[in-house]
Scaffold this motif. Structure first.
Motif, PDB file in Angstrom:
ATOM      1  N   ASP A 227       0.810  -1.216   0.000  1.00 41.35           N
ATOM      2  CA  ASP A 227       0.000   0.000   0.000  1.00 41.35           C
ATOM      3  C   ASP A 227       0.844   1.267   0.000  1.00 41.35           C
ATOM      4  N   GLY A 228       2.163   1.120  -0.005  1.00 46.75           N
ATOM      5  CA  GLY A 228       3.043   2.278  -0.090  1.00 46.75           C
ATOM      6  C   GLY A 228       3.494   2.838   1.243  1.00 46.75           C
ATOM      7  N   ALA A 229       3.305   2.087   2.338  1.00 45.98           N
ATOM      8  CA  ALA A 229       3.727   2.577   3.653  1.00 45.98           C
ATOM      9  C   ALA A 229       5.238   2.578   3.759  1.00 45.98           C
ATOM     10  N   LYS A 230       5.770   3.612   4.375  1.00 47.82           N
ATOM     11  CA  LYS A 230       7.204   3.708   4.598  1.00 47.82           C
ATOM     12  C   LYS A 230       7.586   2.873   5.822  1.00 47.82           C
ATOM     13  N   PRO A 231       8.875   2.575   5.984  1.00 48.48           N
ATOM     14  CA  PRO A 231       9.284   1.720   7.119  1.00 48.48           C
ATOM     15  C   PRO A 231       8.824   2.233   8.470  1.00 48.48           C
ATOM     16  N   TRP A 232       8.921   3.534   8.715  1.00 46.92           N
ATOM     17  CA  TRP A 232       8.506   4.053  10.008  1.00 46.92           C
ATOM     18  C   TRP A 232       6.984   3.977  10.172  1.00 46.92           C
ATOM     19  N   GLN A 233       6.252   4.049   9.049  1.00 48.89           N
ATOM     20  CA  GLN A 233       4.809   3.889   9.122  1.00 48.89           C
ATOM     21  C   GLN A 233       4.416   2.436   9.404  1.00 48.89           C
ATOM     22  N   VAL A 234       5.157   1.495   8.833  1.00 53.25           N
ATOM     23  CA  VAL A 234       4.917   0.080   9.133  1.00 53.25           C
ATOM     24  C   VAL A 234       5.182  -0.196  10.606  1.00 53.25           C
ATOM     25  N   LEU A 235       6.259   0.420  11.115  1.00 48.68           N
ATOM     26  CA  LEU A 235       6.580   0.233  12.532  1.00 48.68           C
ATOM     27  C   LEU A 235       5.490   0.791  13.425  1.00 48.68           C
ATOM     28  N   ARG A 236       5.009   1.970  13.098  1.00 51.91           N
ATOM     29  CA  ARG A 236       4.035   2.644  13.958  1.00 51.91           C
ATOM     30  C   ARG A 236       2.635   2.066  13.814  1.00 51.91           C
ATOM     31  N   ARG A 237       2.232   1.730  12.596  1.00 57.11           N
ATOM     32  CA  ARG A 237       0.851   1.330  12.336  1.00 57.11           C
ATOM     33  C   ARG A 237       0.635  -0.183  12.402  1.00 57.11           C
ATOM     34  N   VAL A 238       1.684  -0.964  12.188  1.00 59.13           N
ATOM     35  CA  VAL A 238       1.508  -2.410  12.096  1.00 59.13           C
ATOM     36  C   VAL A 238       2.229  -3.145  13.218  1.00 59.13           C
ATOM     37  N   ILE A 239       3.533  -2.913  13.348  1.00 61.04           N
ATOM     38  CA  ILE A 239       4.340  -3.715  14.271  1.00 61.04           C
ATOM     39  C   ILE A 239       4.002  -3.399  15.728  1.00 61.04           C
ATOM     40  N   LEU A 240       4.121  -2.132  16.105  1.00 65.28           N
ATOM     41  CA  LEU A 240       3.912  -1.761  17.507  1.00 65.28           C
ATOM     42  C   LEU A 240       2.498  -2.075  18.014  1.00 65.28           C
ATOM     43  N   PRO A 241       1.425  -1.763  17.254  1.00 64.02           N
ATOM     44  CA  PRO A 241       0.087  -2.106  17.770  1.00 64.02           C
ATOM     45  C   PRO A 241      -0.126  -3.600  17.972  1.00 64.02           C
ATOM     46  N   ASN A 242       0.505  -4.439  17.152  1.00 68.90           N
ATOM     47  CA  ASN A 242       0.299  -5.875  17.249  1.00 68.90           C
ATOM     48  C   ASN A 242       1.168  -6.537  18.309  1.00 68.90           C
ATOM     49  N   MET A 243       2.114  -5.799  18.870  1.00 65.49           N
ATOM     50  CA  MET A 243       2.925  -6.355  19.963  1.00 65.49           C
ATOM     51  C   MET A 243       2.726  -5.546  21.248  1.00 65.49           C
ATOM     52  N   LYS A 244       1.545  -4.951  21.360  1.00 68.88           N
ATOM     53  CA  LYS A 244       1.234  -4.111  22.511  1.00 68.88           C
ATOM     54  C   LYS A 244       1.266  -4.900  23.811  1.00 68.88           C
ATOM     55  N   ALA A 245       0.787  -6.147  23.764  1.00 68.87           N
ATOM     56  CA  ALA A 245       0.787  -6.971  24.976  1.00 68.87           C
ATOM     57  C   ALA A 245       2.201  -7.264  25.448  1.00 68.87           C
ATOM     58  N   ALA A 246       3.102  -7.556  24.517  1.00 65.88           N
ATOM     59  CA  ALA A 246       4.499  -7.829  24.883  1.00 65.88           C
ATOM     60  C   ALA A 246       5.164  -6.582  25.456  1.00 65.88           C
ATOM     61  N   ILE A 247       4.874  -5.427  24.897  1.00 66.81           N
ATOM     62  CA  ILE A 247       5.442  -4.180  25.411  1.00 66.81           C
ATOM     63  C   ILE A 247       4.932  -3.924  26.825  1.00 66.81           C
TER      64      ILE A 247
END
Length: 327
Positions: A227-247
């Protein structure tokens, strides 16, 4: 079996098989299974839980009971009930609030730095090729495997003005004083204490975050990149929200541990230069001055702070653990 069953039963069986996952009937069966699993879990962990609860509750109750008395170990016959008087004395003492500020400062800085560095290490281990993952995890875990007292002594001797080598290593920096005494000032002392904490416990954070990264589906990342997301957008929108429990688990464990810091401060500074944390203040009061009642009051206040941190962390992250667990 279905061929000999009545037509109504066959239709009912077929309807149950075709029931969507979110149908109320399916939800009832899933809830029943969850209850059975929870019951089995309590049966397996119940005995150990009861023993741990008994071992933990007794010291807490005893500390609270002792905090209600004016009690010095050198004069046990002069024990006198003062109610909440010890708490009033402690809360009106400037040294208590200085220790509180030092403890909060160390906790916030160490947890923040460990989260950043731990996430970076977790990403390296997660992205590393399969042949190097075992070696990387072993190397990263070495500091965490060292006993805290041994680690504290190592850092103390490294920065000590007489036996340390750090000053010689940093002598090439313009304006740096080779005779700097790291443990003579508040700022430099806290720097060494925090650095030693971060060095030792960052591997623990990285492992927790690595487990969270393993739960993030690669399909989500690929879809975001398409969809054209940049690396920092993937980190913020995809990676971090899906590992919220681990954080949340990482922050909770480390915040509770950092708030009770004792070994590093006791060995490096002994609480001098306004580096005394709450746990060291309770130790000096109870063991150093033998004021059991006052020291118990500080310990109870420390325990209440830890409980507040735990509740605040869980409430702040707002993680649905039941949903995380797949139920």
């Amino acid at each position: 079996m279905s061929s000999t069953a009545p037509d109504g039963q066959v239709v009912a069986d077929a309807a149950r098989e075709d029931t969507p996952p979110n149908h109320p009937g399916r939800r009832r069966r899933r809830t029943g299974r969850a209850k059975a699993e929870a019951r089995l879990g309590w049966m397996l962990a119940g005995p150990a839980f009861v023993i741990m609860l008994a071992v933990t509750v007794y010291p807490i109750v005893q500390a609270f009971f002792d905090s209600l008395f004016s009690y010095r170990l050198t004069d046990p016959d002069a024990r006198e009930f003062v109610g909440l008087g010890n708490y009033g004395v402690v809360l009106s003492d400037v040294q208590f609030w200085i220790s509180m500020l030092v403890t909060v400062f160390i906790t916030v800085v160490t947890v923040l730095l460990e989260l950043i560095l731990g996430f970076a290490l977790a990403m390296v281990m997660h992205r590393a090729i399969r042949q190097l993952r075992g070696a990387l995890r072993t190397a990263i875990l070495i500091p965490y495997g060292i006993i805290t007292v041994v680690s504290a002594f190592a850092w103390f001797y490294a920065f000590d003005i007489n036996s340390g080598y750090v000053n010689n290593w940093l002598s090439w920096i313009p304006g740096f004083n080779e005779n700097l005494n790291w443990f003579a000032g508040t700022g430099t002392s806290l720097f060494v204490i925090i650095a030693s904490e971060v060095w030792k416990t960052t591997p623990f954070i990285s492992l927790l975050l690595l487990a969270g990264l393993a739960q993030v589906s690669g399909d989500y990342e690929e879809a975001a990149k398409v969809d054209g997301a940049k690396p920092w957008q993937v980190l913020r929108r995809v990676i971090l929200p899906n590992m919220k429990a681990a954080i949340m688990v990482a922050v909770l464990f480390r915040a509770l541990d950092a708030f009770r810091i004792f070994d590093n401060i006791f060995i490096m500074t002994g609480g001098a230069n306004n580096t005394r944390a709450l746990s060291l203040l309770a130790y000096n009061t109870s063991i150093g001055r033998l004021e059991i009642g006052m020291g118990s009051a500080i310990s109870v206040l420390l325990f209440l702070c830890v409980i507040g941190i735990a509740i605040g962390t869980v409430k702040g992250f707002k993680v649905d653990l039941t949903r995380t667990g797949g139920q």
